[in-house]
Motif scaffolding. Structure first.
Motif, PDB file in Angstrom:
ATOM      1  N   ASN A  68       0.818  -1.217   0.000  1.00 54.75           N
ATOM      2  CA  ASN A  68       0.000   0.000   0.000  1.00 54.75           C
ATOM      3  C   ASN A  68       0.853   1.269   0.000  1.00 54.75           C
ATOM      4  O   ASN A  68       0.440   2.292  -0.555  1.00 54.75           O
ATOM      5  N   GLU A  69       2.018   1.211   0.585  1.00 50.92           N
ATOM      6  CA  GLU A  69       2.929   2.357   0.495  1.00 50.92           C
ATOM      7  C   GLU A  69       3.332   2.606  -0.951  1.00 50.92           C
ATOM      8  O   GLU A  69       3.372   3.745  -1.419  1.00 50.92           O
ATOM      9  N   LEU A  70       3.612   1.536  -1.676  1.00 51.44           N
ATOM     10  CA  LEU A  70       3.995   1.668  -3.078  1.00 51.44           C
ATOM     11  C   LEU A  70       2.819   2.091  -3.951  1.00 51.44           C
ATOM     12  O   LEU A  70       2.985   2.846  -4.915  1.00 51.44           O
ATOM     13  N   LEU A  71       1.622   1.621  -3.610  1.00 50.05           N
ATOM     14  CA  LEU A  71       0.439   1.990  -4.393  1.00 50.05           C
ATOM     15  C   LEU A  71       0.129   3.479  -4.291  1.00 50.05           C
ATOM     16  O   LEU A  71      -0.515   4.049  -5.182  1.00 50.05           O
ATOM     17  N   LEU A  72       0.586   4.119  -3.225  1.00 44.49           N
ATOM     18  CA  LEU A  72       0.367   5.562  -3.091  1.00 44.49           C
ATOM     19  C   LEU A  72       1.027   6.340  -4.227  1.00 44.49           C
ATOM     20  O   LEU A  72       0.629   7.470  -4.523  1.00 44.49           O
ATOM     21  N   GLN A  73       2.007   5.718  -4.878  1.00 47.66           N
ATOM     22  CA  GLN A  73       2.657   6.377  -6.009  1.00 47.66           C
ATOM     23  C   GLN A  73       1.694   6.570  -7.168  1.00 47.66           C
ATOM     24  O   GLN A  73       1.936   7.399  -8.050  1.00 47.66           O
ATOM     25  N   LEU A  74       0.605   5.804  -7.175  1.00 46.47           N
ATOM     26  CA  LEU A  74      -0.370   5.907  -8.260  1.00 46.47           C
ATOM     27  C   LEU A  74      -1.488   6.889  -7.946  1.00 46.47           C
ATOM     28  O   LEU A  74      -2.412   7.043  -8.733  1.00 46.47           O
ATOM     29  N   ALA A  75      -1.399   7.559  -6.795  1.00 45.55           N
ATOM     30  CA  ALA A  75      -2.425   8.550  -6.442  1.00 45.55           C
ATOM     31  C   ALA A  75      -2.407   9.685  -7.465  1.00 45.55           C
ATOM     32  O   ALA A  75      -1.338  10.113  -7.903  1.00 45.55           O
ATOM     33  N   PRO A  76      -3.578  10.181  -7.856  1.00 49.50           N
ATOM     34  CA  PRO A  76      -3.620  11.301  -8.818  1.00 49.50           C
ATOM     35  C   PRO A  76      -2.839  12.489  -8.283  1.00 49.50           C
ATOM     36  O   PRO A  76      -2.925  12.854  -7.105  1.00 49.50           O
ATOM     37  N   LYS A  77      -2.020  13.081  -9.140  1.00 53.62           N
ATOM     38  CA  LYS A  77      -1.232  14.236  -8.736  1.00 53.62           C
ATOM     39  C   LYS A  77      -2.116  15.481  -8.689  1.00 53.62           C
ATOM     40  O   LYS A  77      -2.966  15.698  -9.562  1.00 53.62           O
TER      41      LYS A  77
END
Length: 213
Positions: free
Chosen positions: A199-208
């Motif tokens: 889930n820490e890595l998935l945060l990289q896919l959060a919309p900018k």
């Protein structure tokens, strides 16, 4: 008034909502699987990255998605033009997924999608849309909510090569044990899965956030 849990959520036409997907590595036993929640309007390209992160792959090989429509496979690939579309009906249909959203591929519970990674090793994933959920106000990124078993290492020869590898690692007397262990970089636990790291890595896919002018 809260919706009773027994009544499934049905989004309005065009309404942004959440999709709960279960991804299972085909032919794995015990099952290697992840359950993730993504936004319905998430680009298919980002779903590819979410699968890579949640499963534990390293994004070093080619991939595609496909669905079976009327017993025919329809492939969704990055940067693909189907030059023979309309000429040869017996050929698989190939579509560019660049402008597609996840909801364009799966809309209703039990809809099924396949994701294949590394055409040499042939890592095939079954992806099932389990349920539709209302959008959460603070939802910003894909989220993994469950999963079991470690991801196989890259380039180990596919699912059958992976299970042969595990047998060698179990047998210290096997002539390839030391060499394989060194190749693995030391200890490998086939049951390890760290959802917090995922889930820490998935945060990289959060919309900018959009830049203000």
């Amino acid at each position: 008034m809260a919706r009773p849990k027994s009544i499934p959520y049905t989004p309005q036409v065009g309404e942004r909502h959440l999709l709960q997907l279960k991804m299972t590595l085909h032919w794995s036993e015990p099952k290697i699987w992840r359950r993730i929640v993504v936004a319905s309007d998430m680009p298919v390209e980002d779903l590819h990255y979410a699968i890579q992160i949640a499963m534990g792959w390293e994004n070093e090989h080619l991939h595609h998605f496909y669905k079976v429509v009327n017993r025919v496979r329809v492939f969704y690939e990055p940067d693909t033009e189907d030059f023979f579309a309309g000429y040869f009906d017996f050929l698989p249909k190939k579509l560019n997924y660049e402008k597609l959203k996840v909801v364009d591929l799966v809309q209703n519970p039990k809809d099924k999608l396949f994701y294949e990674y590394d055409f040499g090793d042939g890592w095939l994933h079954d992806i099932v849309l389990e349920k539709l959920l209302p959008m959460e106000e603070d939802f910003t990124a894909p989220r993994c909510i469950e999963g079991e078993m470690a991801c196989p290492p890259e380039d180990c020869g596919g699912i059958y090569g992976y299970y042969q590898m595990l047998e060698v690692l179990k047998n210290k007397k096997h002539p390839e044990h030391r060499e394989l262990k060194d190749w693995m970089g030391g200890k490998f636990d086939p049951e390890e899965f760290d959802i917090l790291i995922v889930n820490e890595l998935l945060l990289q896919l959060a919309p900018k956030p959009k830049k203000s002018r």
